[in-house]
Design a protein around this motif. Structure first.
Motif, short mmCIF file in Angstrom:
data_model
loop_
_atom_site.label_atom_id
_atom_site.label_comp_id
_atom_site.label_asym_id
_atom_site.label_seq_id
_atom_site.Cartn_x
_atom_site.Cartn_y
_atom_site.Cartn_z
N ALA B 47 0.82 -1.07 -0.09
CA ALA B 47 0.01 0.03 -0.09
C ALA B 47 0.78 1.32 -0.27
CB ALA B 47 -0.90 -0.01 1.20
N LYS B 48 2.03 1.24 0.82
CA LYS B 48 2.98 2.43 0.98
C LYS B 48 3.64 2.69 -0.30
CE LYS B 48 4.82 1.66 5.42
NZ LYS B 48 5.94 1.48 5.95
N ALA B 49 4.03 1.47 -0.97
CA ALA B 49 4.72 1.55 -2.40
C ALA B 49 3.89 2.17 -3.48
CB ALA B 49 5.37 0.32 -2.84
N GLY B 50 2.55 1.66 -3.37
CA GLY B 50 1.55 2.11 -4.18
C GLY B 50 1.24 3.46 -4.27
N LEU B 51 1.29 4.12 -2.92
CA LEU B 51 1.13 5.54 -2.87
C LEU B 51 2.12 6.27 -3.42
CD1 LEU B 51 -0.59 6.09 0.83
CD2 LEU B 51 -1.51 6.60 -1.59
N VAL B 52 3.37 5.78 -3.16
CA VAL B 52 4.76 6.56 -3.51
C VAL B 52 4.48 6.53 -5.01
CG1 VAL B 52 7.00 6.31 -3.54
CG2 VAL B 52 5.83 6.35 -1.61
N VAL B 53 4.35 5.33 -5.81
CA VAL B 53 4.42 5.09 -7.11
C VAL B 53 3.53 6.07 -8.09
CG1 VAL B 53 4.26 3.49 -9.19
CG2 VAL B 53 5.73 2.86 -7.01
N LEU B 54 2.22 5.71 -7.44
CA LEU B 54 1.15 6.58 -8.28
C LEU B 54 1.11 7.91 -7.82
CD1 LEU B 54 -1.77 4.01 -7.61
CD2 LEU B 54 -0.33 4.14 -9.52
N PHE B 55 1.52 8.38 -6.41
CA PHE B 55 1.30 10.01 -6.41
C PHE B 55 2.81 10.62 -6.56
CE2 PHE B 55 1.11 13.74 -3.66
CZ PHE B 55 0.01 14.29 -4.39
N PHE B 56 3.66 10.13 -5.62
CA PHE B 56 4.94 10.83 -5.96
C PHE B 56 5.73 10.70 -7.11
CE2 PHE B 56 5.37 10.64 -0.63
CZ PHE B 56 4.42 11.96 -0.70
N MET B 57 5.67 9.48 -7.72
CA MET B 57 6.42 9.22 -9.13
C MET B 57 5.35 9.33 -10.03
SD MET B 57 8.52 5.81 -7.81
CE MET B 57 9.71 5.54 -9.05
N GLU B 58 4.16 9.81 -9.93
CA GLU B 58 3.41 10.33 -10.69
C GLU B 58 3.11 9.24 -12.00
OE1 GLU B 58 2.85 14.88 -10.72
OE2 GLU B 58 4.97 14.50 -10.69
N LEU B 59 3.03 7.98 -11.76
CA LEU B 59 2.80 6.81 -12.68
C LEU B 59 1.44 7.20 -13.44
CD1 LEU B 59 4.46 4.84 -13.93
CD2 LEU B 59 3.40 3.04 -12.64
N VAL B 60 0.64 7.69 -12.72
CA VAL B 60 -0.76 7.96 -13.27
C VAL B 60 -0.89 8.97 -14.38
CG1 VAL B 60 -2.27 7.26 -11.53
CG2 VAL B 60 -1.40 9.35 -11.04
N ARG B 61 0.02 9.69 -14.34
CA ARG B 61 0.14 10.82 -15.51
C ARG B 61 1.02 10.55 -16.55
NH1 ARG B 61 1.63 16.17 -12.42
NH2 ARG B 61 2.26 16.37 -14.71
N GLU B 62 1.80 9.36 -16.44
CA GLU B 62 2.66 9.19 -17.26
C GLU B 62 2.11 8.35 -18.77
OE1 GLU B 62 5.60 10.04 -17.76
OE2 GLU B 62 6.13 10.62 -15.71
N THR B 63 2.73 8.43 -19.92
CA THR B 63 2.34 7.75 -21.02
C THR B 63 2.40 6.14 -20.86
OG1 THR B 63 4.62 7.40 -21.78
CG2 THR B 63 3.68 9.42 -22.36
N ASN B 64 1.67 5.57 -21.75
CA ASN B 64 1.33 4.18 -21.62
C ASN B 64 2.71 3.13 -21.68
OD1 ASN B 64 -1.38 4.21 -21.19
ND2 ASN B 64 -1.75 4.11 -23.28
N GLN B 65 3.54 3.81 -22.50
CA GLN B 65 4.93 3.29 -22.68
C GLN B 65 5.62 3.22 -21.54
OE1 GLN B 65 7.39 5.71 -25.21
NE2 GLN B 65 8.50 3.99 -25.97
N ILE B 66 5.66 3.97 -20.55
CA ILE B 66 6.50 4.27 -19.42
C ILE B 66 5.70 3.37 -18.48
CG2 ILE B 66 6.65 5.57 -17.58
CD1 ILE B 66 7.70 7.92 -19.03
N ARG B 67 4.30 3.11 -18.34
CA ARG B 67 3.48 2.18 -17.26
C ARG B 67 3.88 0.82 -17.98
NH1 ARG B 67 -2.38 4.63 -17.91
NH2 ARG B 67 -1.90 6.76 -17.74
N ILE B 68 4.15 0.45 -19.09
CA ILE B 68 4.70 -0.76 -19.56
C ILE B 68 5.98 -1.33 -18.91
CG2 ILE B 68 5.17 -2.37 -21.55
CD1 ILE B 68 2.85 -0.89 -22.87
N PHE B 69 6.63 -0.26 -19.19
CA PHE B 69 8.10 -0.38 -18.69
C PHE B 69 8.09 -0.72 -16.97
CE2 PHE B 69 11.86 0.43 -21.67
CZ PHE B 69 10.82 0.33 -22.92
#
Lengths: 208, 115
Positions: B47-69
């Motif tokens: 849960a903590k890692a998910g918060l960091v990845v989605l909010f702090f690393m802003e994976l939600v705002r990234e392109t699909n290519q980066i999400r796949i990587f």
């Protein structure tokens, strides 16, 4: 603020995406490095859960928890630094980067104190570990402890140095443009090192 | 500037959430034992890692290519875990440990001359 675009890119969007993709690729390879250590840990722990519990009880949970809190707060300040940089606010970016680096250094300092206590308590297999601390399987837990935490500390040291260098470069006129994506990429690395510790903390300190 | 202030506030809220999860994991670490402790500890870490990845690393705002990587790293580590554990955990319990077996007592060894 005008953003410098390197000549191999059409525009700053392409440059930003290439830099981000490069860092995510590097982080994926880092997941492999730490991932195999976690795999080995799982296999050995499944082989003798009692020894891992006994080993975990030797560690300083309070120091581990304090260090986790320090890193989580540093992720907040690093996120704010990235956004200050994106908004072109040079002064705010610099001091938020410095605060993040100081928090990272505080983690390393506390970790050093913990290592000194561990060494004094004969918790180093192959150096001063004695049967009083537990059997050979407890020693294996401690080997995982030393390898994973020192590899993490090495990553954090690199992060602290890069963060300080970035702060200096931004402060010095023209070296790094405030709106460039370099701070963003540094932020990705910083958060990743935070995430690794988030997994190490329960696996090392909270085996019950 | 309003957007900026909004971001600062949400970053601090996420930070408080992360610290609350840390408090929870320490508390549960003292209350629970065995498999329950391990599972809750790891779930809170995810849960903590998910918060960091989605909010702090802003994976939600990234392109699909980066999400796949990003997702590919989890896929490969999943393969490493699955293949390794499907070996070790499928063994007989007494052979499950990766540790070397206990050496036999010295007296049970045949005399050196007969080897």
């Amino acid at each position: 603020v005008r953003l410098a675009v390197a000549e191999q890119f059409d525009d700053r969007f392409q440059q930003r995406e290439a830099a981000g993709l490069g860092m995510w690729t590097f982080l994926a390879s880092e997941v492999m490095i730490f991932g195999v250590l976690f795999t080995g840990y799982t296999v050995y722990r499944a082989g003798d859960p009692g020894a891992f519990r006994q080993g975990s009880l030797h560690l300083y949970e309070s120091i581990g928890a304090t260090n986790t809190a320090i890193l989580l707060v540093s992720s907040v300040t690093m996120f704010l630094a990235v956004h200050a940089s994106g908004a072109g606010r040079r002064g705010r970016t610099v001091w938020l980067l410095v605060v993040s680096a100081v928090l990272g250094a505080a983690f390393l300092g506390l970790k050093g104190v913990e290592y000194a206590l561990d060494i004094r308590e004969h918790l180093v297999p192959g150096y001063n570990f004695t049967p009083e601390q537990g059997g050979p399987h407890v020693a294996i837990f401690l080997v995982f402890y030393w390898i994973t935490t020192s590899l993490h500390a090495l990553h954090l040291t690199a992060g602290v140095l890069c963060t300080l260098a970035m702060a200096v470069l931004i402060r010095r006129d023209g070296a790094v443009k405030p709106r460039s994506n370099q701070v963003e990429v540094l932020g990705l690395y910083w958060h990743f090192v935070d995430i690794i510790w988030v997994f190490l903390f329960p696996l090392l300190y909270l085996v019950r | 500037m309003a957007r900026h202030r909004h971001q600062t506030r949400s970053a601090i809220l996420v930070g408080i959430g992360l610290l609350a999860l840390l408090g929870l994991t320490v508390l549960l670490g003292h209350l629970l034992t065995g498999v329950a402790a391990t599972v809750t500890g790891l779930l809170i870490a995810v849960a903590k890692a998910g918060l960091v990845v989605l909010f702090f690393m802003e994976l939600v705002r990234e392109t699909n290519q980066i999400r796949i990587f990003a997702a590919a790293s989890l896929l490969w580590i999943g393969i490493i875990f699955t293949l390794t554990l499907s070996d070790y955990l499928a063994r007989r319990p007494e052979a499950r440990a990766p540790y070397p077996p206990k050496p036999p007592a010295v007296s049970s060894l045949p005399p050196l001359a007969q080897q």
